[in-house]
Design a protein around this motif. Structure first.
Motif, mmCIF file in Angstrom:
data_model
loop_
_atom_site.group_PDB
_atom_site.id
_atom_site.type_symbol
_atom_site.label_atom_id
_atom_site.label_comp_id
_atom_site.label_asym_id
_atom_site.label_seq_id
_atom_site.Cartn_x
_atom_site.Cartn_y
_atom_site.Cartn_z
ATOM 1 N N SER A 17 -28.065 -10.843 -1.475
ATOM 2 C CA SER A 17 -28.084 -11.924 -0.501
ATOM 3 C C SER A 17 -29.521 -12.323 -0.170
ATOM 4 C CB SER A 17 -27.355 -11.506 0.773
ATOM 5 O OG SER A 17 -27.595 -12.431 1.818
ATOM 6 N N THR A 55 -28.406 -3.476 1.181
ATOM 7 C CA THR A 55 -27.431 -3.891 2.196
ATOM 8 C C THR A 55 -26.337 -4.696 1.500
ATOM 9 O OG1 THR A 55 -28.620 -5.934 2.770
ATOM 10 C CG2 THR A 55 -29.203 -3.931 3.982
ATOM 11 N N HIS A 74 -23.154 -7.266 1.256
ATOM 12 C CA HIS A 74 -22.635 -8.489 1.882
ATOM 13 C C HIS A 74 -21.595 -9.085 0.960
ATOM 14 C CE1 HIS A 74 -25.395 -8.777 5.301
ATOM 15 N NE2 HIS A 74 -26.287 -8.219 4.496
ATOM 16 N N GLU A 88 -28.875 -5.600 8.854
ATOM 17 C CA GLU A 88 -30.326 -5.609 8.655
ATOM 18 C C GLU A 88 -31.068 -5.250 9.939
ATOM 19 O OE1 GLU A 88 -28.587 -7.165 5.274
ATOM 20 O OE2 GLU A 88 -28.389 -8.177 7.210
ATOM 21 N N LYS A 89 -30.557 -5.711 11.072
ATOM 22 C CA LYS A 89 -31.207 -5.399 12.351
ATOM 23 C C LYS A 89 -31.223 -3.888 12.583
ATOM 24 C CE LYS A 89 -31.114 -6.665 17.253
ATOM 25 N NZ LYS A 89 -30.913 -5.347 17.862
ATOM 26 N N SER A 136 -31.043 -6.571 -1.844
ATOM 27 C CA SER A 136 -29.766 -7.238 -1.610
ATOM 28 C C SER A 136 -29.569 -8.331 -2.638
ATOM 29 C CB SER A 136 -29.705 -7.823 -0.197
ATOM 30 O OG SER A 136 -28.386 -8.318 0.069
ATOM 31 N N THR A 143 -30.337 -14.558 1.948
ATOM 32 C CA THR A 143 -30.368 -14.699 3.413
ATOM 33 C C THR A 143 -30.628 -13.356 4.079
ATOM 34 O OG1 THR A 143 -28.826 -16.547 3.263
ATOM 35 C CG2 THR A 143 -29.072 -15.510 5.422
ATOM 36 N N ALA A 144 -30.001 -12.293 3.573
ATOM 37 C CA ALA A 144 -30.196 -10.965 4.156
ATOM 38 C C ALA A 144 -31.653 -10.522 4.029
ATOM 39 C CB ALA A 144 -29.268 -9.954 3.483
ATOM 40 N N GLY A 198 -22.374 -9.079 9.538
ATOM 41 C CA GLY A 198 -23.430 -10.024 9.217
ATOM 42 C C GLY A 198 -24.816 -9.426 9.342
ATOM 43 N N GLY A 199 -25.678 -10.127 10.073
ATOM 44 C CA GLY A 199 -27.076 -9.731 10.188
ATOM 45 C C GLY A 199 -27.322 -8.477 10.987
ATOM 46 N N GLN A 217 -34.278 -12.512 3.733
ATOM 47 C CA GLN A 217 -35.063 -13.329 4.657
ATOM 48 C C GLN A 217 -35.007 -12.747 6.070
ATOM 49 O OE1 GLN A 217 -33.264 -17.294 3.919
ATOM 50 N NE2 GLN A 217 -35.367 -17.977 3.544
ATOM 51 N N ARG A 218 -33.847 -12.263 6.429
ATOM 52 C CA ARG A 218 -33.642 -11.648 7.751
ATOM 53 C C ARG A 218 -34.581 -10.462 7.927
ATOM 54 N NH1 ARG A 218 -28.017 -10.891 7.076
ATOM 55 N NH2 ARG A 218 -27.431 -13.026 7.534
#
Length: 268
Positions: free
Chosen positions: A163, A127, A129, A138-139, A161, A165-166, A134-135, A168-169
């Motif tokens: 990212s 993904t 970024h 991933e969704k 990724s 944060t990505a 944003g998120g 973790q999502r």
């Protein structure tokens, strides 16, 4: 003699020979015998995940449009392969190519191709970024993997990724999906090794391993699986074999498979 035979993962398909992220490039990689396929995904304005690396289309489709502001129907009108061989139209003897092999590739079509293939093939999905969505990227990705039943342990997919944060999502949405923390700066490793999940894979770039061999050795000693990108040269493959990496992501899957056979013998 190295004992680990790394999985050969086709980077955007067999992208040395054919235009990246086209169905033609992925089918070539499958025919070559690649054990995995790598792709980048972006979200279109109407919510489709498409396999495109750059945020805009100037390099791959001779178009100034930005992927996130265009609908799939608009992307479907573009040729994503002409840039790779700009003189093809001048070859009167060249066979007509199926346009489906040259157009924009949706992630769903790529996953369907893998699901229908006659052997197990894994897919590494990156993904990109930052993105305006944003998120949501991933969704939507996790929703699609659920459609295939590929959100469970043992599924032939992993999400990558740069990212943290990505990733973790994704972990929150589907804890069993395999995750790969990509890494291109050596000074990030001391921090990342403390915070990434216990079962996460580390994905360093080959340039970083060349320029900072001690970091590569530290990653190898961490006990985590290591997947390296983008490995296109014999000496870089040998470096990966020395480190015991589990996957090499390459534009040249046929070359890597041939070199592995020379070093380790035929694959079982």
């Amino acid at each position: 003699m190295p004992t680990v035979r790394p999985q050969v993962v086709a980077h955007r398909g067999a992208s040395h020979e054919l235009a990246e992220h086209t169905l033609g490039a992925y089918l070539e990689a499958l025919d070559t015998g690649a054990g995995g396929l790598e792709c980048d995904v972006r979200l279109t304005a109407d919510g489709h995940l498409v396999c495109v690396h750059d945020r805009d289309l100037r390099r791959t489709a001779a178009n100034k449009g930005i992927v996130s502001t265009m609908e799939l129907a608009d992307l479907s009108e573009l040729d994503f392969a002409a840039w790779k061989n700009p003189w093809a139209d001048l070859d009167d003897e060249a066979p007509d190519e199926d346009q489906d092999l040259r157009g924009v590739l949706t992630l769903r079509k790529l996953l369907e191709t893998v699901a229908d293939y006659d052997r197990r093939v894994e897919v590494a999905i990156e993904t990109k970024h930052p993105t305006r969505y944003g998120g949501l990227v991933e969704k939507r990705l996790v929703e699609m993997l659920r459609d295939f039943g590929w959100d469970q342990a043992g599924a032939p997919v992993r999400v990558m990724s740069f990212s943290f944060t990505a990733l973790q999502r994704v972990e929150r949405l589907a804890p069993e999906i395999q995750l790969v923390q990509l890494l291109d700066k050596p000074n990030y490793w001391p921090m990342l090794r403390r915070v990434i999940g216990r079962d996460w894979i580390v994905g360093p770039g080959i340039k970083m391993l060349r320029d900072h061999p001690r970091v590569g050795e530290s990653i190898a000693r961490s006990g985590r699986d290591v997947h390296v990108w983008t490995v296109n040269k014999e000496k870089d493959l040998d470096r990966c074999l020395d480190l015991g990496v589990k996957a090499v992501i390459t534009d040249r899957p046929r070359l890597m498979l041939d070199l592995l056979e020379q070093r380790l013998g035929p694959a079982e």
